[in-house]
Scaffold this motif. Structure first.
Motif, PDB file in Angstrom:
ATOM      1  N   VAL A   1      41.398  30.724  24.199  1.00 39.09           N
ATOM      2  CA  VAL A   1      42.632  31.459  23.919  1.00 39.09           C
ATOM      3  C   VAL A   1      43.848  30.816  24.581  1.00 39.09           C
ATOM      4  CG1 VAL A   1      41.484  33.660  23.471  1.00 39.09           C
ATOM      5  CG2 VAL A   1      42.254  33.133  25.777  1.00 39.09           C
ATOM      6  N   GLY A   2      43.646  29.666  25.208  1.00 36.54           N
ATOM      7  CA  GLY A   2      44.789  28.948  25.757  1.00 36.54           C
ATOM      8  C   GLY A   2      45.239  29.395  27.126  1.00 36.54           C
ATOM      9  N   VAL A   3      44.335  29.964  27.939  1.00 31.98           N
ATOM     10  CA  VAL A   3      44.690  30.342  29.302  1.00 31.98           C
ATOM     11  C   VAL A   3      43.750  29.626  30.270  1.00 31.98           C
ATOM     12  CG1 VAL A   3      45.629  32.594  28.658  1.00 31.98           C
ATOM     13  CG2 VAL A   3      43.235  32.406  29.298  1.00 31.98           C
ATOM     14  N   SER A   4      44.160  29.525  31.500  1.00 34.56           N
ATOM     15  CA  SER A   4      43.374  28.793  32.497  1.00 34.56           C
ATOM     16  C   SER A   4      42.177  29.619  32.970  1.00 34.56           C
ATOM     17  CB  SER A   4      44.255  28.445  33.693  1.00 34.56           C
ATOM     18  OG  SER A   4      44.587  29.623  34.405  1.00 34.56           O
ATOM     19  N   ASP A   5      41.187  28.919  33.507  1.00 30.11           N
ATOM     20  CA  ASP A   5      40.036  29.592  34.115  1.00 30.11           C
ATOM     21  C   ASP A   5      40.488  30.473  35.273  1.00 30.11           C
ATOM     22  OD1 ASP A   5      38.395  28.290  32.337  1.00 30.11           O
ATOM     23  OD2 ASP A   5      37.755  26.756  33.762  1.00 30.11           O
ATOM     24  N   ASN A   6      41.501  30.005  36.008  1.00 31.78           N
ATOM     25  CA  ASN A   6      42.047  30.767  37.126  1.00 31.78           C
ATOM     26  C   ASN A   6      42.568  32.130  36.670  1.00 31.78           C
ATOM     27  OD1 ASN A   6      42.018  30.252  39.799  1.00 31.78           O
ATOM     28  ND2 ASN A   6      44.037  29.300  39.892  1.00 31.78           N
ATOM     29  N   ALA A   7      43.300  32.149  35.554  1.00 30.10           N
ATOM     30  CA  ALA A   7      43.848  33.406  35.038  1.00 30.10           C
ATOM     31  C   ALA A   7      42.725  34.362  34.653  1.00 30.10           C
ATOM     32  CB  ALA A   7      44.749  33.141  33.836  1.00 30.10           C
ATOM     33  N   ILE A   8      41.705  33.843  33.998  1.00 36.08           N
ATOM     34  CA  ILE A   8      40.580  34.699  33.601  1.00 36.08           C
ATOM     35  C   ILE A   8      39.873  35.240  34.836  1.00 36.08           C
ATOM     36  CG2 ILE A   8      38.328  34.710  32.444  1.00 36.08           C
ATOM     37  CD1 ILE A   8      39.585  32.739  30.392  1.00 36.08           C
ATOM     38  N   TYR A   9      39.699  34.404  35.864  1.00 36.49           N
ATOM     39  CA  TYR A   9      39.076  34.859  37.108  1.00 36.49           C
ATOM     40  C   TYR A   9      39.879  36.009  37.726  1.00 36.49           C
ATOM     41  CZ  TYR A   9      37.302  34.994  41.844  1.00 36.49           C
ATOM     42  OH  TYR A   9      36.787  35.422  43.029  1.00 36.49           O
ATOM     43  N   LYS A  10      41.209  35.884  37.738  1.00 29.13           N
ATOM     44  CA  LYS A  10      42.056  36.949  38.291  1.00 29.13           C
ATOM     45  C   LYS A  10      41.884  38.243  37.496  1.00 29.13           C
ATOM     46  CE  LYS A  10      45.697  34.170  40.369  1.00 29.13           C
ATOM     47  NZ  LYS A  10      47.108  33.792  40.307  1.00 29.13           N
ATOM     48  N   TRP A  11      41.827  38.137  36.175  1.00 30.99           N
ATOM     49  CA  TRP A  11      41.648  39.336  35.346  1.00 30.99           C
ATOM     50  C   TRP A  11      40.299  39.986  35.638  1.00 30.99           C
ATOM     51  CZ3 TRP A  11      42.959  36.392  30.218  1.00 30.99           C
ATOM     52  CH2 TRP A  11      44.303  36.013  30.234  1.00 30.99           C
ATOM     53  N   MET A  12      39.262  39.150  35.708  1.00 31.28           N
ATOM     54  CA  MET A  12      37.914  39.671  35.926  1.00 31.28           C
ATOM     55  C   MET A  12      37.770  40.305  37.312  1.00 31.28           C
ATOM     56  SD  MET A  12      36.309  39.137  33.079  1.00 31.28           S
ATOM     57  CE  MET A  12      34.611  39.341  33.518  1.00 31.28           C
ATOM     58  N   SER A  13      38.481  39.784  38.306  1.00 32.20           N
ATOM     59  CA  SER A  13      38.381  40.313  39.669  1.00 32.20           C
ATOM     60  C   SER A  13      39.345  41.473  39.908  1.00 32.20           C
ATOM     61  CB  SER A  13      38.636  39.199  40.684  1.00 32.20           C
ATOM     62  OG  SER A  13      39.976  38.742  40.588  1.00 32.20           O
ATOM     63  N   GLY A  14      40.162  41.816  38.913  1.00 31.17           N
ATOM     64  CA  GLY A  14      41.076  42.940  39.059  1.00 31.17           C
ATOM     65  C   GLY A  14      42.353  42.618  39.790  1.00 31.17           C
ATOM     66  N   ARG A  15      42.649  41.339  40.004  1.00 33.59           N
ATOM     67  CA  ARG A  15      43.862  40.947  40.722  1.00 33.59           C
ATOM     68  C   ARG A  15      45.025  40.660  39.779  1.00 33.59           C
ATOM     69  NH1 ARG A  15      43.117  36.188  44.004  1.00 33.59           N
ATOM     70  NH2 ARG A  15      41.517  35.615  42.521  1.00 33.59           N
ATOM     71  N   GLY A  16      44.856  40.883  38.517  1.00 35.50           N
ATOM     72  CA  GLY A  16      45.909  40.657  37.542  1.00 35.50           C
ATOM     73  C   GLY A  16      45.469  41.172  36.191  1.00 35.50           C
ATOM     74  N   GLN A  17      46.414  41.239  35.271  1.00 38.15           N
ATOM     75  CA  GLN A  17      46.116  41.706  33.917  1.00 38.15           C
ATOM     76  C   GLN A  17      46.709  40.733  32.919  1.00 38.15           C
ATOM     77  OE1 GLN A  17      47.424  45.685  33.286  1.00 38.15           O
ATOM     78  NE2 GLN A  17      46.123  46.538  34.868  1.00 38.15           N
ATOM     79  N   PRO A  18      46.037  40.561  31.782  1.00 39.13           N
ATOM     80  CA  PRO A  18      46.584  39.659  30.758  1.00 39.13           C
ATOM     81  C   PRO A  18      47.818  40.274  30.107  1.00 39.13           C
ATOM     82  CG  PRO A  18      44.585  40.730  29.950  1.00 39.13           C
ATOM     83  CD  PRO A  18      44.747  41.124  31.384  1.00 39.13           C
ATOM     84  N   SER A  19      48.710  39.414  29.647  1.00 38.00           N
ATOM     85  CA  SER A  19      49.854  39.896  28.876  1.00 38.00           C
ATOM     86  C   SER A  19      49.333  40.446  27.553  1.00 38.00           C
ATOM     87  CB  SER A  19      50.824  38.745  28.606  1.00 38.00           C
ATOM     88  OG  SER A  19      50.218  37.816  27.712  1.00 38.00           O
ATOM     89  N   VAL A  20      50.162  41.172  26.827  1.00 41.70           N
ATOM     90  CA  VAL A  20      49.727  41.717  25.542  1.00 41.70           C
ATOM     91  C   VAL A  20      49.376  40.578  24.578  1.00 41.70           C
ATOM     92  CG1 VAL A  20      51.971  41.962  24.385  1.00 41.70           C
ATOM     93  CG2 VAL A  20      50.141  43.548  23.860  1.00 41.70           C
ATOM     94  N   ALA A  21      50.097  39.473  24.641  1.00 38.44           N
ATOM     95  CA  ALA A  21      49.780  38.344  23.767  1.00 38.44           C
ATOM     96  C   ALA A  21      48.394  37.794  24.085  1.00 38.44           C
ATOM     97  CB  ALA A  21      50.839  37.256  23.919  1.00 38.44           C
ATOM     98  N   ASN A  22      48.066  37.653  25.379  1.00 41.25           N
ATOM     99  CA  ASN A  22      46.735  37.182  25.759  1.00 41.25           C
ATOM    100  C   ASN A  22      45.667  38.208  25.432  1.00 41.25           C
ATOM    101  OD1 ASN A  22      47.488  34.651  26.679  1.00 41.25           O
ATOM    102  ND2 ASN A  22      47.887  35.379  28.740  1.00 41.25           N
ATOM    103  N   LEU A  23      45.977  39.491  25.588  1.00 43.17           N
ATOM    104  CA  LEU A  23      45.037  40.550  25.258  1.00 43.17           C
ATOM    105  C   LEU A  23      44.690  40.502  23.768  1.00 43.17           C
ATOM    106  CD1 LEU A  23      43.649  42.878  26.800  1.00 43.17           C
ATOM    107  CD2 LEU A  23      45.482  44.363  26.004  1.00 43.17           C
TER     108      LEU A  23
END
Length: 192
Positions: A1-23
């Motif tokens: 989907v064009g996002v980094s592994d780091n961003a996905i890790y943050k989402w999975m660990s609850g330290r961030g949320q994807p933007s609506v476009a990424n969602l």
């Protein structure tokens, strides 16, 4: 989907949320609803958007996100919450709009760059089934962490002109690889 592994890790660990476009991109890739991906729950209105019949008739209930698609040079995503649903007759969506009801969402226009076609606060029905530029029209584009609503036109040499309908705003020329299309606007509603 064009996002980094780091961003996905943050989402999975609850330290961030994807933007609506990424969602939306994640939901499309996983072939699940945005509602289920965001909350883990399917509610009745979302089930109707997947084409399931209900006792209330043949309607599709389209989620309206509390997100502003900037009809200016770009604006921040203000929220990713679903605020309500708008009902459309499924047959009208298929015959008149010629799209799959499961591919639709509603956002609001923000700004004046698309005036007089779109005004600030107009409700925009977006077809997510067109994640690439295919034909001239009004598209919702992602530019980093912003959504922009712009008219996109193919030029003779193959590049694209991204422009506003309001002549006070400048156009720019891009290649199809440099813009990220969220979807094509297929219907709008606003005040008269």
């Amino acid at each position: 989907v064009g996002v980094s592994d780091n961003a996905i890790y943050k989402w999975m660990s609850g330290r961030g949320q994807p933007s609506v476009a990424n969602l939306v991109a994640l939901a499309r890739a996983a072939r699940v609803s945005v509602e289920w991906l965001a909350t883990g729950h399917e509610i009745a209105a979302v089930k109707r958007t997947t084409g399931h019949s209900t006792e209330q008739g043949d309607y599709v209930f389209v989620p309206h996100y509390d997100v502003k698609g900037a009809a200016a040079r770009g604006g921040p995503l203000r929220s990713e919450q679903i605020v309500d649903y708008l009902a459309f007759k499924t047959e009208w969506v298929k015959s008149r709009l010629k799209t799959d009801p499961r591919n639709m969402l509603l956002i609001e226009a923000a700004g004046d760059s698309m005036a007089p076609t779109l005004e600030d606060g107009d409700l925009l029905l977006v077809d997510l089934g067109e994640p690439r530029f295919r034909q001239d029209g009004v598209y919702v584009l992602r530019r980093e962490h912003e959504l922009a609503v712009k008219r996109v036109q193919r030029r003779p040499e193959g590049t694209l002109t991204v422009r506003s309908d309001n002549p006070a705003y400048e156009s720019w020329v891009v290649t199809s690889e440099t813009i990220h299309v969220i979807g094509r606007m297929i219907w709008a509603a606003g005040r008269l």
